[in-house]
Design a protein around this motif. Structure first.
Motif, PDB file in Angstrom:
ATOM      1  N   THR A   1       0.839  -1.192   0.000  1.00 23.14           N
ATOM      2  CA  THR A   1       0.000   0.000   0.000  1.00 23.14           C
ATOM      3  C   THR A   1       0.877   1.246   0.000  1.00 23.14           C
ATOM      4  OG1 THR A   1      -1.633  -1.222   1.320  1.00 23.14           O
ATOM      5  CG2 THR A   1      -1.909   1.167   1.211  1.00 23.14           C
ATOM      6  N   VAL A   2       0.439   2.273  -0.730  1.00 27.16           N
ATOM      7  CA  VAL A   2       1.151   3.548  -0.755  1.00 27.16           C
ATOM      8  C   VAL A   2       0.247   4.621  -0.161  1.00 27.16           C
ATOM      9  CG1 VAL A   2       2.242   5.294  -2.196  1.00 27.16           C
ATOM     10  CG2 VAL A   2       2.485   2.879  -2.784  1.00 27.16           C
ATOM     11  N   TRP A   3       0.756   5.284   0.860  1.00 26.93           N
ATOM     12  CA  TRP A   3       0.062   6.437   1.449  1.00 26.93           C
ATOM     13  C   TRP A   3       0.772   7.688   0.958  1.00 26.93           C
ATOM     14  CZ3 TRP A   3       0.936   7.770   7.336  1.00 26.93           C
ATOM     15  CH2 TRP A   3       0.514   9.084   7.587  1.00 26.93           C
ATOM     16  N   LEU A   4       0.003   8.571   0.313  1.00 25.04           N
ATOM     17  CA  LEU A   4       0.544   9.817  -0.210  1.00 25.04           C
ATOM     18  C   LEU A   4       0.142  10.976   0.683  1.00 25.04           C
ATOM     19  CD1 LEU A   4      -0.331   9.400  -4.004  1.00 25.04           C
ATOM     20  CD2 LEU A   4       1.859   8.926  -2.899  1.00 25.04           C
ATOM     21  N   ASN A   5       1.115  11.755   1.140  1.00 25.66           N
ATOM     22  CA  ASN A   5       0.788  13.033   1.756  1.00 25.66           C
ATOM     23  C   ASN A   5      -0.048  13.842   0.764  1.00 25.66           C
ATOM     24  OD1 ASN A   5       3.953  13.352   3.524  1.00 25.66           O
ATOM     25  ND2 ASN A   5       1.972  12.756   4.327  1.00 25.66           N
ATOM     26  N   PRO A   6      -0.771  14.884   1.187  1.00 26.61           N
ATOM     27  CA  PRO A   6      -1.802  15.504   0.343  1.00 26.61           C
ATOM     28  C   PRO A   6      -1.333  15.866  -1.065  1.00 26.61           C
ATOM     29  CG  PRO A   6      -1.896  16.409   2.540  1.00 26.61           C
ATOM     30  CD  PRO A   6      -0.670  15.548   2.499  1.00 26.61           C
ATOM     31  N   VAL A   7      -2.187  15.534  -2.028  1.00 24.78           N
ATOM     32  CA  VAL A   7      -1.891  15.846  -3.434  1.00 24.78           C
ATOM     33  C   VAL A   7      -2.865  16.881  -3.990  1.00 24.78           C
ATOM     34  CG1 VAL A   7      -0.782  13.642  -3.951  1.00 24.78           C
ATOM     35  CG2 VAL A   7      -3.273  13.853  -4.178  1.00 24.78           C
ATOM     36  N   GLN A   8      -3.810  17.352  -3.175  1.00 21.87           N
ATOM     37  CA  GLN A   8      -4.744  18.366  -3.655  1.00 21.87           C
ATOM     38  C   GLN A   8      -4.041  19.719  -3.775  1.00 21.87           C
ATOM     39  OE1 GLN A   8      -7.014  16.709  -0.457  1.00 21.87           O
ATOM     40  NE2 GLN A   8      -8.925  17.141  -1.526  1.00 21.87           N
ATOM     41  N   GLU A   9      -4.663  20.601  -4.518  1.00 19.32           N
ATOM     42  CA  GLU A   9      -4.037  21.881  -4.868  1.00 19.32           C
ATOM     43  C   GLU A   9      -3.644  22.700  -3.646  1.00 19.32           C
ATOM     44  OE1 GLU A   9      -5.922  25.890  -6.294  1.00 19.32           O
ATOM     45  OE2 GLU A   9      -5.770  24.559  -8.044  1.00 19.32           O
ATOM     46  N   ASN A  10      -2.399  23.148  -3.627  1.00 16.44           N
ATOM     47  CA  ASN A  10      -1.886  24.081  -2.613  1.00 16.44           C
ATOM     48  C   ASN A  10      -1.286  25.273  -3.345  1.00 16.44           C
ATOM     49  OD1 ASN A  10      -0.989  22.860   0.579  1.00 16.44           O
ATOM     50  ND2 ASN A  10      -2.294  21.733  -0.834  1.00 16.44           N
TER      51      ASN A  10
END
Length: 612
Positions: free
Chosen positions: A176-185
């Motif tokens: 499993t891969v957990w990604l820190n936030p990828v939504q627009e910043n």
């Protein structure tokens, strides 16, 4: 005269345009066949609140058109009947003589992903900006440039870089891969970490596009990997368009934009003696001035956030969510969110960032926990207490046995598992993006590293490992978090070292890599570890900690020496789990180790033995 009439017509036309100028519709689409038949659509446009809405689509009816104190917003509540067919719903906004039409897409569900994660998985945590830069074209955006010499600046990692190294992650043995936030910043300075969202429905363009994220998730699934998406409900970024035109006066806590610092008093949520004023400062206060605190008690915002997470699950087919700052948003709202997500996706898993120093507080948040009379509904919690103890216990300065020993502290923590409703749905870890890295520059050898990973990957719970641990990446927070979120060597063209490949790693790094890889690959095929019963023994004066993971057909025995001296222990004490077995196979070396009499274990050493 003609000129006067023309000017009047232009003025009228401009006024009509201003009367109902459609700017944004969120979510941009929805799906038929959802268990919750209600859909909220937020419409933002100049004076859109003065418009009348009509539609004509089989199976879709208007439940409510809600206004706020800001005429630039409408909140449309639709009912989408169970048998409604996909298509374009024509939303027609009428204000006086002007009509504005928006064709709203209703799509068919594909029922992919949303598989959840559990104790059979091991999560690989990635900070996307710091892992690998696969697409140079998305590096620069507006006034933000790449500066890899600044630990707090954007470095250029992206979704393409992650996709290019999926085989590396899979071959290591992660599931499993957990990604820190990828939504627009889209924040001044870049907000590389992702926790200051400026658009909840868009992938940050420096990482890629929405379609690229959906494609990445599909590629991961095709390779047998799951995906966990980081989300934030507590706050947004100060550059979010909302802050220039708030949907409602109570959209943001503390007078719609007035900065009041949170007290971080997370225990007040569960404290029966807590003052309401203290609780309010926790939930309504802001983390920092650049992260306005969202008020989930506003029903439209609550619906917006719940739908947003469901939209991402349905759109990109992620398998789990890690929710940031879990105790800080409104408690009743978070309960409702867990229920609604689970209703749509029963296998889905959510892990909440429950940052506490005591197991009782972490356990309180877990679904069905008897400590909490108002069930929080959260499936999985993070075991910070065990993390803090492990960082001390696996050091080189502990050389005593008995109750004061390092291993006894771990035993004592595990012994409190009775407080958790579901101990296998507890996320265990040695470090993450918010903590000093577990690996230290001054580690003289790999004994601490090996012993800690052997423990992490054989004890109860669902393990998570931070990117770069496999190649001994170290770092302390020092002045900022950027020092523990450093670039993976080889993730950028021109890097002096490429540690994604064996030839780019030192002998010590390759030894560490191989050790972790063997443990991970072995763990995947061992239900005794991933779901078996845990039985452990009180560490005695020898300073060793012994425990077993047991299913009817298999027993795995783990022996950890917490001291700086070689120890010989009498194995007859562990007859209850050893039973008739006479030896065990060391899962790392393959050597057969006798377990019937005395066993000698090296200083700071470990055995992970499959009994046979």
């Amino acid at each position: 005269m003609k000129r006067t009439i023309l000017i009047l017509l232009l003025i009228i036309s401009a006024c009509q345009t201003q009367a109902a100028q459609l700017l944004q519709v969120e979510p941009a689409n929805w799906w038929v066949g959802m268990k919750n038949t209600q859909l909220q659509i937020m419409v933002h446009g100049t004076n859109i609140g003065k418009s009348k809405l009509t539609l004509n689509f089989p199976g879709v009816t208007i439940k409510e058109v809600a206004h706020t104190d800001n005429a630039n917003y409408l909140f449309i509540y639709l009912n989408i009947a169970a048998q409604t067919k996909p298509g374009l719903v024509k939303l027609q906004f009428t204000d006086g003589t002007q009509k504005t039409t928006y064709n709203y897409p209703l799509k068919a569900r594909t029922k992919e992903g949303a598989a959840g994660f559990n104790s059979a998985d091991v999560l690989y945590l990635i900070t996307p900006d710091r892992f690998a830069n696969g697409d140079l074209k998305n590096d620069a955006l507006e006034d933000v440039n790449i500066d890899r010499n600044d630990p707090n600046a954007r470095h250029g990692g992206d979704l393409a870089g992650i996709e290019q190294h999926l085989d590396y992650i899979k071959d290591l043995g992660f599931t499993t891969v957990w990604l820190n936030p990828v939504q627009e910043n889209r924040m001044p300075g870049g907000s590389y970490h992702g926790y200051a969202i400026t658009n909840f429905y868009n992938i940050d363009p420096r990482f890629g596009t929405n379609q690229q994220f959906a494609d990445l998730t599909k590629t991961m699934h095709n390779k047998g990997l799951k995906v966990v998406m980081d989300m934030i409900f507590n706050h947004c970024g100060s550059s979010h368009p909302w802050m220039k035109d708030l949907p409602a006066k109570d959209w943001i806590n503390n007078n719609s934009g007035t900065y009041v610092q949170t007290n971080h008093a997370k225990y007040t949520i569960m404290d029966p003696h807590a003052a309401k004023a203290d609780r309010d400062v926790l939930t309504d206060g802001w983390f920092v001035p650049s992260m306005p605190d969202l008020n989930q008690r506003n029903r439209h915002l609550a619906n917006y956030l719940i739908q947003n997470s469901i939209w991402w699950i349905e759109y990109s087919h992620v398998d789990g969510i890690r929710q940031d700052t879990y105790p800080y948003p409104d408690y009743a709202f978070m309960q409702r969110w867990c229920r609604e997500v689970e209703a749509e996706y029963p296998k889905f898993n959510i892990v909440g960032e429950s940052w506490y120093g005591r197991s009782s507080a972490s356990a309180w948040w877990q679904k069905n926990d008897k400590l909490n009379q108002h069930d929080a509904g959260l499936k999985s919690v993070m075991d910070f207490p065990l993390t803090f103890i492990s960082n001390d216990a696996f050091g080189y300065n502990n050389n005593n046995g008995g109750e004061g020993s390092a291993m006894f502290k771990i035993y004592e923590e595990i012994a409190q598992d009775f407080m958790f409703a579901d101990i296998n749905n507890v996320l265990t870890f040695l470090d993450n993006h918010d903590l000093d890295r577990f690996v230290r520059k001054d580690d003289p050898d790999l004994r601490r590293y090996k012993q800690a990973l052997a423990f992490l990957l054989t004890t109860r719970g669902t393990p998570q490992i931070y990117y770069g641990t496999e190649v001994l990446m170290d770092g302390k927070k020092e002045k900022s978090d950027g020092y523990v979120r450093t670039d993976f060597p080889g993730g950028w063209a021109g890097d002096k070292e490429n540690q994604f490949v064996a030839s780019g790693r030192s002998a010590k790094q390759n030894e560490a890599f191989s050790y972790l890889q063997k443990l991970l690959q072995w763990r995947k095929a061992n239900p005794a570890i991933t779901s078996g019963k845990l039985m452990h023994y009180v560490p005695d004066n020898s300073g060793t900690y012994v425990y077993a993971r047991i299913i009817p057909a298999k027993t795995v025995l783990v022996v950890l020496n917490g001291t700086n001296d070689n120890k010989t222990i009498d194995m007859s004490r562990f007859k209850e789990v050893i039973k008739t077995h006479t030896q065990g196979r060391d899962v790392i070396t393959g050597a057969l180790v006798p377990v019937t009499k005395n066993l000698t274990i090296a200083a700071k050493g470990q055995y992970v033995l499959e009994l046979n």
